[in-house]
Design a protein around this motif. Structure first.
Motif, PDB file in Angstrom:
ATOM      1  N   VAL A  22       0.777  -1.121  -0.088  1.00 10.65           N
ATOM      2  CA  VAL A  22       0.047   0.040   0.095  1.00 10.65           C
ATOM      3  C   VAL A  22       0.890   1.050  -0.190  1.00 10.65           C
ATOM      4  O   VAL A  22       0.550   2.170  -0.828  1.00 10.65           O
ATOM      5  N   GLY A  23       2.082   1.357   0.862  1.00 10.90           N
ATOM      6  CA  GLY A  23       2.886   2.460   0.967  1.00 10.90           C
ATOM      7  C   GLY A  23       3.422   2.498  -0.418  1.00 10.90           C
ATOM      8  O   GLY A  23       4.023   3.831  -1.137  1.00 10.90           O
ATOM      9  N   LEU A  24       3.831   1.311  -1.229  1.00  7.03           N
ATOM     10  CA  LEU A  24       4.508   1.843  -2.508  1.00  7.03           C
ATOM     11  C   LEU A  24       3.502   2.449  -3.533  1.00  7.03           C
ATOM     12  O   LEU A  24       3.949   3.276  -4.264  1.00  7.03           O
ATOM     13  N   VAL A  25       2.118   2.152  -3.372  1.00  9.56           N
ATOM     14  CA  VAL A  25       1.388   2.766  -4.247  1.00  9.56           C
ATOM     15  C   VAL A  25       1.050   4.372  -3.731  1.00  9.56           C
ATOM     16  O   VAL A  25       0.802   5.100  -4.460  1.00  9.56           O
ATOM     17  N   ARG A  26       0.830   4.286  -2.429  1.00  9.85           N
ATOM     18  CA  ARG A  26       0.325   5.760  -1.788  1.00  9.85           C
ATOM     19  C   ARG A  26       1.304   6.784  -1.749  1.00  9.85           C
ATOM     20  O   ARG A  26       1.024   7.883  -1.887  1.00  9.85           O
ATOM     21  N   MET A  27       2.463   6.369  -1.595  1.00 12.28           N
ATOM     22  CA  MET A  27       3.887   7.470  -1.313  1.00 12.28           C
ATOM     23  C   MET A  27       3.903   8.259  -2.643  1.00 12.28           C
ATOM     24  O   MET A  27       3.994   7.911  -3.619  1.00 12.28           O
ATOM     25  N   PRO A  28       3.900   9.640  -2.367  1.00 13.00           N
ATOM     26  CA  PRO A  28       4.172  10.454  -3.520  1.00 13.00           C
ATOM     27  C   PRO A  28       5.728  10.518  -4.254  1.00 13.00           C
ATOM     28  O   PRO A  28       5.651  11.162  -5.487  1.00 13.00           O
ATOM     29  N   ASP A  29       6.663  10.075  -3.726  1.00 10.60           N
ATOM     30  CA  ASP A  29       7.938  10.041  -4.453  1.00 10.60           C
ATOM     31  C   ASP A  29       8.670   8.763  -4.081  1.00 10.60           C
ATOM     32  O   ASP A  29       8.296   8.150  -3.688  1.00 10.60           O
ATOM     33  N   LEU A  30       9.733   8.592  -5.102  1.00 16.79           N
ATOM     34  CA  LEU A  30      10.459   7.384  -4.860  1.00 16.79           C
ATOM     35  C   LEU A  30      11.428   7.381  -3.556  1.00 16.79           C
ATOM     36  O   LEU A  30      11.333   6.140  -3.036  1.00 16.79           O
ATOM     37  N   TYR A  31      11.658   8.312  -2.994  1.00 13.97           N
ATOM     38  CA  TYR A  31      12.304   8.055  -1.896  1.00 13.97           C
ATOM     39  C   TYR A  31      11.679   7.851  -0.578  1.00 13.97           C
ATOM     40  O   TYR A  31      11.967   6.969   0.205  1.00 13.97           O
ATOM     41  N   LEU A  32      10.172   8.016  -0.585  1.00 15.19           N
ATOM     42  CA  LEU A  32       9.508   7.846   0.399  1.00 15.19           C
ATOM     43  C   LEU A  32       9.134   6.387   0.108  1.00 15.19           C
ATOM     44  O   LEU A  32       8.869   5.567   1.114  1.00 15.19           O
ATOM     45  N   ARG A  33       8.824   5.869  -1.086  1.00 19.01           N
ATOM     46  CA  ARG A  33       8.632   4.579  -1.431  1.00 19.01           C
ATOM     47  C   ARG A  33       9.563   3.733  -0.969  1.00 19.01           C
ATOM     48  O   ARG A  33       9.246   2.495  -0.364  1.00 19.01           O
ATOM     49  N   ILE A  34      10.882   3.999  -1.320  1.00 18.86           N
ATOM     50  CA  ILE A  34      11.913   3.146  -0.890  1.00 18.86           C
ATOM     51  C   ILE A  34      12.140   3.048   0.750  1.00 18.86           C
ATOM     52  O   ILE A  34      12.254   1.802   1.161  1.00 18.86           O
ATOM     53  N   SER A  35      11.841   4.045   1.385  1.00 17.17           N
ATOM     54  CA  SER A  35      11.603   3.924   2.863  1.00 17.17           C
ATOM     55  C   SER A  35      10.756   3.095   3.537  1.00 17.17           C
ATOM     56  O   SER A  35      10.921   2.075   4.156  1.00 17.17           O
ATOM     57  N   VAL A  36       9.575   3.195   2.851  1.00 18.08           N
ATOM     58  CA  VAL A  36       8.242   2.520   3.219  1.00 18.08           C
ATOM     59  C   VAL A  36       8.619   1.001   2.923  1.00 18.08           C
ATOM     60  O   VAL A  36       8.335   0.258   3.914  1.00 18.08           O
ATOM     61  N   THR A  37       9.018   0.666   1.767  1.00 23.77           N
ATOM     62  CA  THR A  37       8.968  -0.989   1.298  1.00 23.77           C
ATOM     63  C   THR A  37      10.190  -1.340   2.218  1.00 23.77           C
ATOM     64  O   THR A  37      10.109  -2.491   2.389  1.00 23.77           O
ATOM     65  N   THR A  38      11.360  -0.698   2.317  1.00 16.95           N
ATOM     66  CA  THR A  38      12.482  -1.429   2.973  1.00 16.95           C
ATOM     67  C   THR A  38      12.096  -1.598   4.449  1.00 16.95           C
ATOM     68  O   THR A  38      12.346  -2.646   4.851  1.00 16.95           O
ATOM     69  N   LYS A  39      11.530  -0.717   5.014  1.00 16.75           N
ATOM     70  CA  LYS A  39      10.957  -0.981   6.459  1.00 16.75           C
ATOM     71  C   LYS A  39      10.112  -1.983   6.741  1.00 16.75           C
ATOM     72  O   LYS A  39      10.059  -2.923   7.483  1.00 16.75           O
ATOM     73  N   ALA A  40       8.830  -1.781   6.049  1.00 17.38           N
ATOM     74  CA  ALA A  40       7.715  -2.735   6.095  1.00 17.38           C
ATOM     75  C   ALA A  40       7.863  -4.231   5.690  1.00 17.38           C
ATOM     76  O   ALA A  40       7.593  -5.245   6.329  1.00 17.38           O
ATOM     77  N   ALA A  41       8.483  -4.092   4.463  1.00 19.46           N
ATOM     78  CA  ALA A  41       8.575  -5.604   3.894  1.00 19.46           C
ATOM     79  C   ALA A  41       9.818  -6.290   4.653  1.00 19.46           C
ATOM     80  O   ALA A  41       9.495  -7.516   4.669  1.00 19.46           O
ATOM     81  N   THR A  42      10.795  -5.654   5.100  1.00 20.13           N
ATOM     82  CA  THR A  42      11.640  -6.574   5.726  1.00 20.13           C
ATOM     83  C   THR A  42      11.250  -6.945   7.212  1.00 20.13           C
ATOM     84  O   THR A  42      11.523  -8.142   7.486  1.00 20.13           O
ATOM     85  N   LEU A  43      10.243  -5.985   7.850  1.00 21.64           N
ATOM     86  CA  LEU A  43       9.657  -6.519   9.014  1.00 21.64           C
ATOM     87  C   LEU A  43       8.798  -7.787   8.840  1.00 21.64           C
ATOM     88  O   LEU A  43       8.631  -8.955   9.302  1.00 21.64           O
ATOM     89  N   GLY A  44       7.894  -7.557   7.795  1.00 22.79           N
ATOM     90  CA  GLY A  44       6.996  -8.577   7.316  1.00 22.79           C
ATOM     91  C   GLY A  44       7.600  -9.804   7.008  1.00 22.79           C
ATOM     92  O   GLY A  44       7.105 -10.859   7.079  1.00 22.79           O
ATOM     93  N   ILE A  45       8.572  -9.833   6.128  1.00 19.78           N
ATOM     94  CA  ILE A  45       9.320 -11.278   5.724  1.00 19.78           C
ATOM     95  C   ILE A  45      10.184 -11.807   6.946  1.00 19.78           C
ATOM     96  O   ILE A  45       9.996 -12.913   7.185  1.00 19.78           O
ATOM     97  N   GLY A  46      10.508 -11.022   7.767  1.00 17.17           N
ATOM     98  CA  GLY A  46      11.089 -11.463   9.176  1.00 17.17           C
ATOM     99  C   GLY A  46       9.968 -12.236  10.084  1.00 17.17           C
ATOM    100  O   GLY A  46      10.281 -13.376  10.306  1.00 17.17           O
TER     101      GLY A  46
END
Length: 127
Positions: A22-46
């Motif tokens: 959802v963050g990948l779709v909703r964030m307005p720029d590349l830098y925020l998308r990177i931040s969201v996916t790195t943090k949330a996806a890493t925690l989810g996979i873990g």
């Protein structure tokens, strides 16, 4: 009891992976998308991997899970940093409402040099 723990870990892991999507779709720029996916996806996979290790209850699988989590925690931030840095240097614009640009005025496009605050202090002290 073990089934409950596994269900909680799997649900939380899937929820964090969903939040990353959802963050990948909703964030307005590349830098925020990177931040969201790195943090949330890493925690989810873990969390999903920890749930799998508890489910299988085997030493060989648990050591593999620990190794995978270690490598994900090690490589995800580094990869995100490199993608963000290369995007900044190639001119990908930040969101209009971004408050701060820490690299503004420190990157020389002609020489591809990035000056830190310490190097600026050294330059000023030699004058």
């Amino acid at each position: 009891m073990t089934d409950t723990i596994i269900a909680i870990l799997a649900t939380l892991g899937a929820l964090f992976a969903l939040l990353a999507a959802v963050g990948l779709v909703r964030m307005p720029d590349l830098y925020l998308r990177i931040s969201v996916t790195t943090k949330a996806a890493t925690l989810g996979i873990g969390l999903l991997l920890i749930g799998a290790a508890i489910y299988y209850n085997d030493v060989s699988i648990s050591t593999r899970v620990v190794a995978i989590i270690f490598f994900i925690l090690l490589t995800a931030p580094v990869g995100a940093h490199l993608i963000g840095r290369s995007s900044y240097f190639t001119g990908v614009k930040m969101w209009d409402k971004s408050v701060r640009d820490d690299l503004e005025g420190k990157y020389q496009k002609r020489s591809h040099e990035l000056k830190s605050e310490n190097s600026e202090e050294k330059d000023n002290s030699t004058d």
